[in-house]
Design an enzyme around this catalytic site. Structure first.
Site, PDB file in Angstrom:
ATOM      1  N   CYS A 147       5.530  -7.356   7.723  1.00  0.00           N
ATOM      2  CA  CYS A 147       6.517  -6.823   8.670  1.00  0.00           C
ATOM      3  C   CYS A 147       6.765  -7.842   9.774  1.00  0.00           C
ATOM      4  O   CYS A 147       5.862  -8.573  10.180  1.00  0.00           O
ATOM      5  CB  CYS A 147       5.987  -5.521   9.280  1.00  0.00           C
ATOM      6  SG  CYS A 147       7.163  -4.708  10.370  1.00  0.00           S
ATOM      7  N   GLU A 184       0.819  -1.213   0.000  1.00  0.00           N
ATOM      8  CA  GLU A 184       0.000   0.000   0.000  1.00  0.00           C
ATOM      9  C   GLU A 184       0.852   1.262   0.000  1.00  0.00           C
ATOM     10  O   GLU A 184       1.946   1.275   0.560  1.00  0.00           O
ATOM     11  CB  GLU A 184      -0.839   0.051   1.281  1.00  0.00           C
ATOM     12  CG  GLU A 184      -1.872  -1.007   1.362  1.00  0.00           C
ATOM     13  CD  GLU A 184      -2.503  -1.075   2.748  1.00  0.00           C
ATOM     14  OE1 GLU A 184      -2.600  -0.040   3.415  1.00  0.00           O
ATOM     15  OE2 GLU A 184      -2.885  -2.187   3.139  1.00  0.00           O
ATOM     16  N   CYS A 211      -0.410  -2.503  15.386  1.00  0.00           N
ATOM     17  CA  CYS A 211      -0.221  -2.283  13.945  1.00  0.00           C
ATOM     18  C   CYS A 211      -0.787  -3.414  13.103  1.00  0.00           C
ATOM     19  O   CYS A 211      -0.548  -4.594  13.380  1.00  0.00           O
ATOM     20  CB  CYS A 211       1.271  -2.117  13.667  1.00  0.00           C
ATOM     21  SG  CYS A 211       1.622  -1.776  11.944  1.00  0.00           S
ATOM     22  N   CYS A 267       3.299   8.318   1.220  1.00  0.00           N
ATOM     23  CA  CYS A 267       3.717   7.413   2.287  1.00  0.00           C
ATOM     24  C   CYS A 267       3.896   6.041   1.644  1.00  0.00           C
ATOM     25  O   CYS A 267       2.959   5.499   1.055  1.00  0.00           O
ATOM     26  CB  CYS A 267       2.627   7.370   3.358  1.00  0.00           C
ATOM     27  SG  CYS A 267       2.959   6.161   4.637  1.00  0.00           S
ATOM     28  N   CYS A 298       4.661  -5.017  16.354  1.00  0.00           N
ATOM     29  CA  CYS A 298       4.060  -3.979  17.210  1.00  0.00           C
ATOM     30  C   CYS A 298       2.568  -4.289  17.391  1.00  0.00           C
ATOM     31  O   CYS A 298       1.872  -4.593  16.419  1.00  0.00           O
ATOM     32  CB  CYS A 298       4.241  -2.596  16.594  1.00  0.00           C
ATOM     33  SG  CYS A 298       5.968  -2.148  16.416  1.00  0.00           S
ATOM     34  N   CYS A 328      -1.770   2.255   7.739  1.00  0.00           N
ATOM     35  CA  CYS A 328      -1.068   1.283   6.910  1.00  0.00           C
ATOM     36  C   CYS A 328      -1.481  -0.145   7.226  1.00  0.00           C
ATOM     37  O   CYS A 328      -1.796  -0.495   8.343  1.00  0.00           O
ATOM     38  CB  CYS A 328       0.431   1.450   7.067  1.00  0.00           C
ATOM     39  SG  CYS A 328       0.997   1.172   8.740  1.00  0.00           S
TER      40      CYS A 328
HETATM   41  N1  SAH Z   1       8.224   0.231  10.882  1.00  0.00           N
HETATM   42  C1  SAH Z   1       8.370   1.644  10.861  1.00  0.00           C
HETATM   43  C2  SAH Z   1       7.550   2.347   9.814  1.00  0.00           C
HETATM   44  C3  SAH Z   1       6.155   1.863   9.572  1.00  0.00           C
HETATM   45  S1  SAH Z   1       4.955   2.250  10.807  1.00  0.00           S
HETATM   46  C4  SAH Z   1       8.092   2.205  12.244  1.00  0.00           C
HETATM   47  O1  SAH Z   1       7.772   1.443  13.135  1.00  0.00           O
HETATM   48  O2  SAH Z   1       8.258   3.404  12.440  1.00  0.00           O
HETATM   49  C5  SAH Z   1       4.750   3.974  10.671  1.00  0.00           C
HETATM   50  C6  SAH Z   1       4.169   4.625  11.884  1.00  0.00           C
HETATM   51  O3  SAH Z   1       2.782   4.292  12.048  1.00  0.00           O
HETATM   52  C7  SAH Z   1       4.865   4.186  13.155  1.00  0.00           C
HETATM   53  O4  SAH Z   1       5.087   5.282  14.001  1.00  0.00           O
HETATM   54  C8  SAH Z   1       3.860   3.214  13.719  1.00  0.00           C
HETATM   55  O5  SAH Z   1       4.096   2.983  15.060  1.00  0.00           O
HETATM   56  C9  SAH Z   1       2.552   3.899  13.377  1.00  0.00           C
HETATM   57  N2  SAH Z   1       1.378   3.024  13.454  1.00  0.00           N
HETATM   58  C10 SAH Z   1       1.260   1.737  13.117  1.00  0.00           C
HETATM   59  N3  SAH Z   1       0.025   1.264  13.359  1.00  0.00           N
HETATM   60  C11 SAH Z   1      -0.672   2.294  13.849  1.00  0.00           C
HETATM   61  C12 SAH Z   1      -2.009   2.453  14.297  1.00  0.00           C
HETATM   62  N4  SAH Z   1      -2.882   1.438  14.286  1.00  0.00           N
HETATM   63  N5  SAH Z   1      -2.374   3.670  14.759  1.00  0.00           N
HETATM   64  C13 SAH Z   1      -1.500   4.717  14.752  1.00  0.00           C
HETATM   65  N6  SAH Z   1      -0.243   4.624  14.345  1.00  0.00           N
HETATM   66  C14 SAH Z   1       0.183   3.424  13.912  1.00  0.00           C
END
Ligand code: SAH
Length: 352
Positions: free
Chosen positions: A112, A92, A119, A105, A116, A339
Protein backbone atom coordinates in the site's frame (compact mmCIF):
# COMPACT_ATOMS: atom_id res chain seq x y z
CA UNK A 1 -3.59 -2.96 -19.22
CA UNK A 2 -2.25 -6.51 -18.95
CA UNK A 3 -0.25 -8.30 -21.58
CA UNK A 4 -1.89 -11.66 -20.93
CA UNK A 5 -5.41 -12.96 -21.29
CA UNK A 6 -7.16 -13.21 -17.95
CA UNK A 7 -10.49 -14.97 -18.44
CA UNK A 8 -11.31 -14.82 -14.73
CA UNK A 9 -11.44 -11.00 -14.90
CA UNK A 10 -13.98 -10.95 -17.73
CA UNK A 11 -17.66 -10.15 -17.55
CA UNK A 12 -19.91 -12.22 -19.88
CA UNK A 13 -19.89 -9.56 -22.60
CA UNK A 14 -16.09 -9.48 -22.61
CA UNK A 15 -15.93 -13.26 -22.72
CA UNK A 16 -18.23 -13.15 -25.74
CA UNK A 17 -15.88 -10.80 -27.48
CA UNK A 18 -12.93 -13.00 -26.67
CA UNK A 19 -14.57 -16.16 -27.96
CA UNK A 20 -15.65 -14.45 -31.16
CA UNK A 21 -12.08 -13.22 -31.63
CA UNK A 22 -10.75 -16.78 -31.55
CA UNK A 23 -13.39 -18.07 -33.92
CA UNK A 24 -15.60 -19.69 -31.28
CA UNK A 25 -19.34 -19.23 -30.85
CA UNK A 26 -20.77 -16.53 -28.62
CA UNK A 27 -22.62 -19.01 -26.38
CA UNK A 28 -19.30 -20.17 -24.94
CA UNK A 29 -19.38 -17.03 -22.79
CA UNK A 30 -22.66 -18.00 -21.13
CA UNK A 31 -21.39 -21.54 -20.74
CA UNK A 32 -18.08 -20.57 -19.16
CA UNK A 33 -18.87 -17.51 -17.06
CA UNK A 34 -20.55 -19.36 -14.15
CA UNK A 35 -17.69 -21.85 -14.05
CA UNK A 36 -14.99 -19.20 -14.14
CA UNK A 37 -16.87 -17.25 -11.49
CA UNK A 38 -16.66 -20.25 -9.19
CA UNK A 39 -13.00 -20.79 -9.95
CA UNK A 40 -13.27 -23.96 -12.01
CA UNK A 41 -9.88 -24.67 -13.62
CA UNK A 42 -10.06 -24.76 -17.41
CA UNK A 43 -8.66 -28.27 -17.42
CA UNK A 44 -11.75 -29.44 -15.48
CA UNK A 45 -14.20 -28.00 -18.01
CA UNK A 46 -14.89 -31.32 -19.65
CA UNK A 47 -17.88 -30.02 -21.57
CA UNK A 48 -15.39 -28.18 -23.79
CA UNK A 49 -13.58 -30.05 -26.52
CA UNK A 50 -10.08 -31.16 -25.61
CA UNK A 51 -8.65 -28.93 -28.31
CA UNK A 52 -10.40 -25.83 -26.97
CA UNK A 53 -9.37 -26.62 -23.39
CA UNK A 54 -5.76 -27.00 -24.48
CA UNK A 55 -5.91 -23.77 -26.39
CA UNK A 56 -7.34 -21.86 -23.43
CA UNK A 57 -4.77 -23.31 -21.05
CA UNK A 58 -2.01 -22.31 -23.49
CA UNK A 59 -3.27 -18.81 -24.29
CA UNK A 60 -4.61 -17.55 -20.99
CA UNK A 61 -3.13 -17.08 -17.57
CA UNK A 62 -4.66 -18.68 -14.49
CA UNK A 63 -4.64 -15.75 -12.07
CA UNK A 64 -6.49 -17.36 -9.18
CA UNK A 65 -4.69 -17.08 -5.83
CA UNK A 66 -3.43 -20.30 -4.20
CA UNK A 67 -3.48 -21.00 -0.48
CA UNK A 68 0.15 -20.63 0.62
CA UNK A 69 -0.50 -20.72 4.31
CA UNK A 70 -3.51 -20.85 6.55
CA UNK A 71 -3.92 -20.08 10.25
CA UNK A 72 -7.08 -21.13 12.04
CA UNK A 73 -8.02 -19.38 15.26
CA UNK A 74 -8.59 -21.72 18.18
CA UNK A 75 -10.75 -19.07 19.80
CA UNK A 76 -13.40 -18.45 17.13
CA UNK A 77 -12.52 -20.42 14.00
CA UNK A 78 -11.47 -17.31 12.05
CA UNK A 79 -9.20 -18.34 9.19
CA UNK A 80 -6.36 -16.16 8.06
CA UNK A 81 -5.04 -16.93 4.59
CA UNK A 82 -1.76 -16.07 2.99
CA UNK A 83 -2.38 -16.40 -0.74
CA UNK A 84 0.30 -16.78 -3.39
CA UNK A 85 -0.36 -14.96 -6.68
CA UNK A 86 0.64 -16.03 -10.19
CA UNK A 87 3.78 -13.85 -10.11
CA UNK A 88 4.90 -15.06 -6.68
CA UNK A 89 3.58 -12.08 -4.69
CA UNK A 90 1.59 -12.69 -1.50
CA UNK A 91 -1.57 -11.16 -0.06
CA UNK A 92 -3.82 -11.88 2.90
CA UNK A 93 -7.53 -12.49 3.45
CA UNK A 94 -9.43 -13.23 6.62
CA UNK A 95 -12.51 -15.48 6.76
CA UNK A 96 -14.84 -14.71 9.67
CA UNK A 97 -18.03 -16.41 10.75
CA UNK A 98 -20.77 -14.07 11.94
CA UNK A 99 -24.40 -14.78 12.72
CA UNK A 100 -25.42 -12.88 9.61
CA UNK A 101 -23.17 -14.99 7.40
CA UNK A 102 -19.56 -15.65 6.48
CA UNK A 103 -17.52 -12.55 5.79
CA UNK A 104 -14.27 -12.38 3.89
CA UNK A 105 -11.94 -9.45 4.40
CA UNK A 106 -9.93 -9.12 1.20
CA UNK A 107 -6.81 -7.28 0.04
CA UNK A 108 -7.00 -4.81 -2.84
CA UNK A 109 -3.31 -4.32 -3.62
CA UNK A 110 0.05 -5.97 -2.98
CA UNK A 111 1.30 -3.55 -0.32
CA UNK A 112 0.00 0.00 0.00
CA UNK A 113 1.16 3.51 -0.82
CA UNK A 114 -0.88 5.40 1.71
CA UNK A 115 1.57 5.40 4.62
CA UNK A 116 -0.86 5.38 7.58
CA UNK A 117 1.41 5.29 10.59
CA UNK A 118 -0.38 2.57 12.56
CA UNK A 119 -0.71 0.13 9.66
CA UNK A 120 1.51 -2.85 8.86
CA UNK A 121 0.42 -3.10 5.21
CA UNK A 122 2.11 0.06 4.09
CA UNK A 123 5.53 -0.33 5.69
CA UNK A 124 7.16 -1.61 2.50
CA UNK A 125 5.15 0.51 0.05
CA UNK A 126 3.06 -0.73 -2.86
CA UNK A 127 4.21 -3.47 -5.24
CA UNK A 128 1.22 -3.58 -7.59
CA UNK A 129 -2.55 -3.45 -7.95
CA UNK A 130 -4.61 -6.63 -7.83
CA UNK A 131 -6.51 -7.72 -10.93
CA UNK A 132 -10.29 -8.14 -10.78
CA UNK A 133 -9.71 -11.91 -10.91
CA UNK A 134 -7.30 -11.72 -7.97
CA UNK A 135 -9.86 -9.73 -5.96
CA UNK A 136 -12.67 -12.18 -6.73
CA UNK A 137 -10.17 -15.04 -6.52
CA UNK A 138 -9.73 -14.49 -2.80
CA UNK A 139 -13.47 -15.10 -2.34
CA UNK A 140 -13.37 -18.14 -4.59
CA UNK A 141 -10.30 -19.65 -2.92
CA UNK A 142 -11.57 -19.10 0.64
CA UNK A 143 -14.94 -20.51 -0.23
CA UNK A 144 -13.43 -23.57 -1.90
CA UNK A 145 -11.06 -24.14 0.98
CA UNK A 146 -13.67 -23.85 3.74
CA UNK A 147 -16.45 -25.46 1.73
CA UNK A 148 -18.70 -22.60 2.84
CA UNK A 149 -20.34 -19.76 0.98
CA UNK A 150 -18.98 -16.27 1.49
CA UNK A 151 -21.99 -13.97 1.73
CA UNK A 152 -20.32 -10.72 2.76
CA UNK A 153 -17.14 -9.04 1.60
CA UNK A 154 -15.23 -6.25 3.30
CA UNK A 155 -12.42 -4.51 1.48
CA UNK A 156 -10.34 -3.87 4.55
CA UNK A 157 -7.29 -6.00 3.91
CA UNK A 158 -3.97 -4.90 2.44
CA UNK A 159 -4.09 -1.89 0.10
CA UNK A 160 -6.26 1.08 -0.72
CA UNK A 161 -9.21 0.01 -2.89
CA UNK A 162 -9.80 3.46 -4.37
CA UNK A 163 -6.16 3.56 -5.51
CA UNK A 164 -7.10 0.54 -7.68
CA UNK A 165 -10.41 1.98 -8.77
CA UNK A 166 -11.11 0.41 -12.17
CA UNK A 167 -10.19 -3.11 -11.11
CA UNK A 168 -12.22 -2.78 -7.93
CA UNK A 169 -15.33 -1.61 -9.80
CA UNK A 170 -14.93 -4.48 -12.24
CA UNK A 171 -14.54 -6.91 -9.35
CA UNK A 172 -17.74 -5.60 -7.75
CA UNK A 173 -19.64 -6.25 -10.97
CA UNK A 174 -18.09 -9.71 -11.30
CA UNK A 175 -18.98 -10.97 -7.81
CA UNK A 176 -22.42 -9.41 -7.95
CA UNK A 177 -23.33 -11.03 -11.28
CA UNK A 178 -26.38 -13.32 -10.90
CA UNK A 179 -24.71 -16.01 -13.05
CA UNK A 180 -21.59 -15.80 -10.91
CA UNK A 181 -21.14 -15.60 -7.14
CA UNK A 182 -24.26 -13.43 -6.88
CA UNK A 183 -23.13 -11.52 -3.80
CA UNK A 184 -25.44 -8.56 -3.15
CA UNK A 185 -23.90 -5.08 -3.30
CA UNK A 186 -25.45 -4.40 0.08
CA UNK A 187 -23.31 -7.19 1.49
CA UNK A 188 -20.11 -5.54 0.34
CA UNK A 189 -18.22 -2.79 2.18
CA UNK A 190 -15.40 -0.75 0.76
CA UNK A 191 -13.10 1.03 3.16
CA UNK A 192 -10.97 3.99 2.13
CA UNK A 193 -8.47 6.27 3.80
CA UNK A 194 -10.10 9.15 1.90
CA UNK A 195 -9.13 9.61 -1.75
CA UNK A 196 -11.65 12.38 -2.31
CA UNK A 197 -11.95 12.48 -6.14
CA UNK A 198 -12.42 8.71 -6.20
CA UNK A 199 -15.16 8.86 -3.58
CA UNK A 200 -16.93 11.28 -5.89
CA UNK A 201 -16.36 8.96 -8.86
CA UNK A 202 -17.68 6.00 -6.89
CA UNK A 203 -20.90 7.87 -6.16
CA UNK A 204 -21.44 8.25 -9.91
CA UNK A 205 -20.78 4.58 -10.65
CA UNK A 206 -23.77 4.03 -8.41
CA UNK A 207 -23.23 0.56 -6.98
CA UNK A 208 -25.17 0.27 -3.71
CA UNK A 209 -22.25 -0.98 -1.61
CA UNK A 210 -21.48 0.36 1.86
CA UNK A 211 -18.75 2.95 2.04
CA UNK A 212 -16.53 3.06 5.12
CA UNK A 213 -14.26 5.99 5.77
CA UNK A 214 -11.13 5.52 7.83
CA UNK A 215 -11.25 8.75 9.76
CA UNK A 216 -9.25 7.99 12.93
CA UNK A 217 -8.98 11.62 14.04
CA UNK A 218 -11.31 14.60 14.26
CA UNK A 219 -8.85 17.44 13.72
CA UNK A 220 -6.55 18.01 10.75
CA UNK A 221 -3.60 18.38 13.05
CA UNK A 222 -4.06 14.92 14.55
CA UNK A 223 -5.13 13.27 11.29
CA UNK A 224 -2.10 14.59 9.39
CA UNK A 225 0.11 13.09 12.07
CA UNK A 226 -1.20 9.57 11.53
CA UNK A 227 -2.53 9.65 7.94
CA UNK A 228 -0.44 11.39 5.24
CA UNK A 229 -3.46 11.42 2.89
CA UNK A 230 -4.93 14.16 5.06
CA UNK A 231 -2.27 16.57 3.77
CA UNK A 232 -3.74 16.15 0.33
CA UNK A 233 -7.43 16.15 1.24
CA UNK A 234 -8.30 17.43 4.66
CA UNK A 235 -11.18 16.45 6.91
CA UNK A 236 -13.53 19.11 5.62
CA UNK A 237 -12.92 18.14 1.96
CA UNK A 238 -13.31 14.48 2.88
CA UNK A 239 -16.57 14.98 4.77
CA UNK A 240 -17.99 17.17 2.05
CA UNK A 241 -17.34 14.35 -0.46
CA UNK A 242 -19.07 11.98 1.98
CA UNK A 243 -22.11 14.23 2.22
CA UNK A 244 -22.30 14.42 -1.58
CA UNK A 245 -21.90 10.64 -1.74
CA UNK A 246 -24.80 10.25 0.66
CA UNK A 247 -26.97 12.74 -1.21
CA UNK A 248 -26.35 10.96 -4.51
CA UNK A 249 -26.63 7.36 -3.35
CA UNK A 250 -28.68 7.59 -0.14
CA UNK A 251 -26.38 4.90 1.19
CA UNK A 252 -25.33 5.12 4.80
CA UNK A 253 -21.63 5.77 5.33
CA UNK A 254 -19.80 4.35 8.30
CA UNK A 255 -16.74 5.89 9.86
CA UNK A 256 -13.87 3.82 11.12
CA UNK A 257 -12.06 5.19 14.11
CA UNK A 258 -9.03 3.33 15.39
CA UNK A 259 -8.47 4.12 19.04
CA UNK A 260 -4.82 4.69 19.79
CA UNK A 261 -3.97 4.87 23.47
CA UNK A 262 -3.11 8.42 24.53
CA UNK A 263 -3.34 9.77 20.98
CA UNK A 264 -6.97 10.09 19.94
CA UNK A 265 -9.01 8.35 22.62
CA UNK A 266 -9.89 11.01 25.19
CA UNK A 267 -13.30 12.41 26.04
CA UNK A 268 -12.38 15.60 24.18
CA UNK A 269 -11.52 13.56 21.10
CA UNK A 270 -14.96 11.94 21.26
CA UNK A 271 -16.66 15.34 21.59
CA UNK A 272 -14.65 16.73 18.69
CA UNK A 273 -15.50 13.71 16.54
CA UNK A 274 -19.22 13.96 17.29
CA UNK A 275 -19.17 17.67 16.57
CA UNK A 276 -17.29 17.45 13.28
CA UNK A 277 -19.54 14.66 11.96
CA UNK A 278 -22.79 16.26 13.09
CA UNK A 279 -21.80 19.60 11.61
CA UNK A 280 -20.88 18.04 8.26
CA UNK A 281 -24.09 16.01 7.97
CA UNK A 282 -26.47 18.59 9.44
CA UNK A 283 -29.71 18.77 7.48
CA UNK A 284 -28.98 15.69 5.32
CA UNK A 285 -30.95 13.22 7.43
CA UNK A 286 -28.07 10.77 7.14
CA UNK A 287 -27.64 8.38 10.06
CA UNK A 288 -24.08 8.62 11.35
CA UNK A 289 -22.38 5.49 12.52
CA UNK A 290 -18.91 5.11 13.97
CA UNK A 291 -17.04 1.81 14.18
CA UNK A 292 -14.45 1.88 16.90
CA UNK A 293 -11.45 -0.39 16.56
CA UNK A 294 -8.83 -0.69 19.26
CA UNK A 295 -5.50 -0.33 17.48
CA UNK A 296 -3.81 -3.59 16.74
CA UNK A 297 -0.30 -3.20 17.99
CA UNK A 298 2.27 -3.50 15.22
CA UNK A 299 5.83 -3.65 16.49
CA UNK A 300 7.25 -1.07 14.08
CA UNK A 301 4.60 1.59 14.65
CA UNK A 302 5.04 1.98 18.39
CA UNK A 303 1.34 2.75 18.92
CA UNK A 304 -0.32 1.15 21.87
CA UNK A 305 -3.76 -0.19 22.43
CA UNK A 306 -6.02 1.63 24.89
CA UNK A 307 -8.12 -0.27 27.43
CA UNK A 308 -11.46 -1.89 26.73
CA UNK A 309 -12.97 0.55 29.28
CA UNK A 310 -11.66 3.62 27.52
CA UNK A 311 -13.15 2.29 24.26
CA UNK A 312 -16.48 1.77 26.01
CA UNK A 313 -16.52 5.26 27.44
CA UNK A 314 -15.54 6.72 24.05
CA UNK A 315 -18.52 4.90 22.52
CA UNK A 316 -20.82 6.08 25.31
CA UNK A 317 -19.70 9.65 24.81
CA UNK A 318 -20.48 9.46 21.07
CA UNK A 319 -23.90 7.95 21.87
CA UNK A 320 -24.60 10.84 24.24
CA UNK A 321 -24.22 13.10 21.21
CA UNK A 322 -26.71 10.98 19.24
CA UNK A 323 -24.14 9.08 17.20
CA UNK A 324 -24.35 5.31 17.16
CA UNK A 325 -21.07 3.58 17.83
CA UNK A 326 -20.01 -0.03 17.92
CA UNK A 327 -16.74 -1.38 19.19
CA UNK A 328 -15.46 -3.93 16.73
CA UNK A 329 -15.39 -7.42 18.17
CA UNK A 330 -11.94 -8.96 18.01
CA UNK A 331 -11.92 -12.04 15.85
CA UNK A 332 -8.88 -14.16 15.27
CA UNK A 333 -6.78 -12.45 17.92
CA UNK A 334 -4.49 -15.49 18.04
CA UNK A 335 -3.85 -15.56 14.27
CA UNK A 336 -2.64 -12.00 13.87
CA UNK A 337 -5.80 -11.15 11.98
CA UNK A 338 -4.79 -7.51 11.55
CA UNK A 339 -4.02 -6.87 7.93
CA UNK A 340 -0.54 -6.91 6.55
CA UNK A 341 1.26 -8.74 9.31
CA UNK A 342 1.50 -12.16 7.74
CA UNK A 343 2.61 -10.89 4.34
CA UNK A 344 5.12 -8.62 5.97
CA UNK A 345 6.66 -11.45 7.96
CA UNK A 346 6.90 -13.48 4.76
CA UNK A 347 8.48 -10.65 2.78
CA UNK A 348 11.07 -10.25 5.53
CA UNK A 349 11.68 -13.98 5.71
CA UNK A 350 10.48 -14.35 9.29
CA UNK A 351 8.60 -17.37 10.56
CA UNK A 352 5.05 -16.87 11.70
N1 SAH B 1 -6.91 1.41 2.80
C1 SAH B 1 -8.24 1.20 3.26
C2 SAH B 1 -8.58 -0.23 3.58
C3 SAH B 1 -7.55 -1.06 4.28
S1 SAH B 1 -7.27 -0.71 5.99
C4 SAH B 1 -8.52 2.11 4.44
O1 SAH B 1 -7.64 2.84 4.84
O2 SAH B 1 -9.65 2.14 4.91
C5 SAH B 1 -8.74 -1.25 6.77
C6 SAH B 1 -8.98 -0.65 8.12
O3 SAH B 1 -8.05 -1.16 9.09
C7 SAH B 1 -8.80 0.85 8.11
O4 SAH B 1 -9.82 1.47 8.85
C8 SAH B 1 -7.45 1.00 8.76
O5 SAH B 1 -7.26 2.28 9.22
C9 SAH B 1 -7.51 -0.09 9.82
N2 SAH B 1 -6.20 -0.46 10.37
C10 SAH B 1 -5.02 -0.56 9.75
N3 SAH B 1 -4.04 -0.90 10.60
C11 SAH B 1 -4.62 -1.04 11.80
C12 SAH B 1 -4.14 -1.38 13.09
N4 SAH B 1 -2.84 -1.64 13.32
N5 SAH B 1 -5.03 -1.40 14.11
C13 SAH B 1 -6.35 -1.16 13.88
N6 SAH B 1 -6.85 -0.84 12.70
C14 SAH B 1 -6.00 -0.76 11.66
Amino acid sequence: MTDFIDLYSMLPEELEEYFLSIGEKKFRAKQLFPKLAHGTPISDMTDLSKALRERLVRDTLDTLPRVEEKLVSRIDGTVKYLFRLHDGECIESVFMRYKHGNTLCISSQVGCLMGCRFCASTLEGKVRDLLPSELAGQVIAASRDTGERVSNIVMMGIGEPLDNFDNVVKFLRLVNHPDGLNIGYRHISLSTCGIVPKIRELALVDLPITLSISLHAATDEKRCEIMPINRKWNISELLSACVDYYNTTKRRISFEYTLIGGKNDTREDADELAWVLKRAFAGTGAPIHVNLIRVNEVKETGFREGSRESADSFAARLESHGITATTRRRLGADVNAACGQLRRARVKGENV
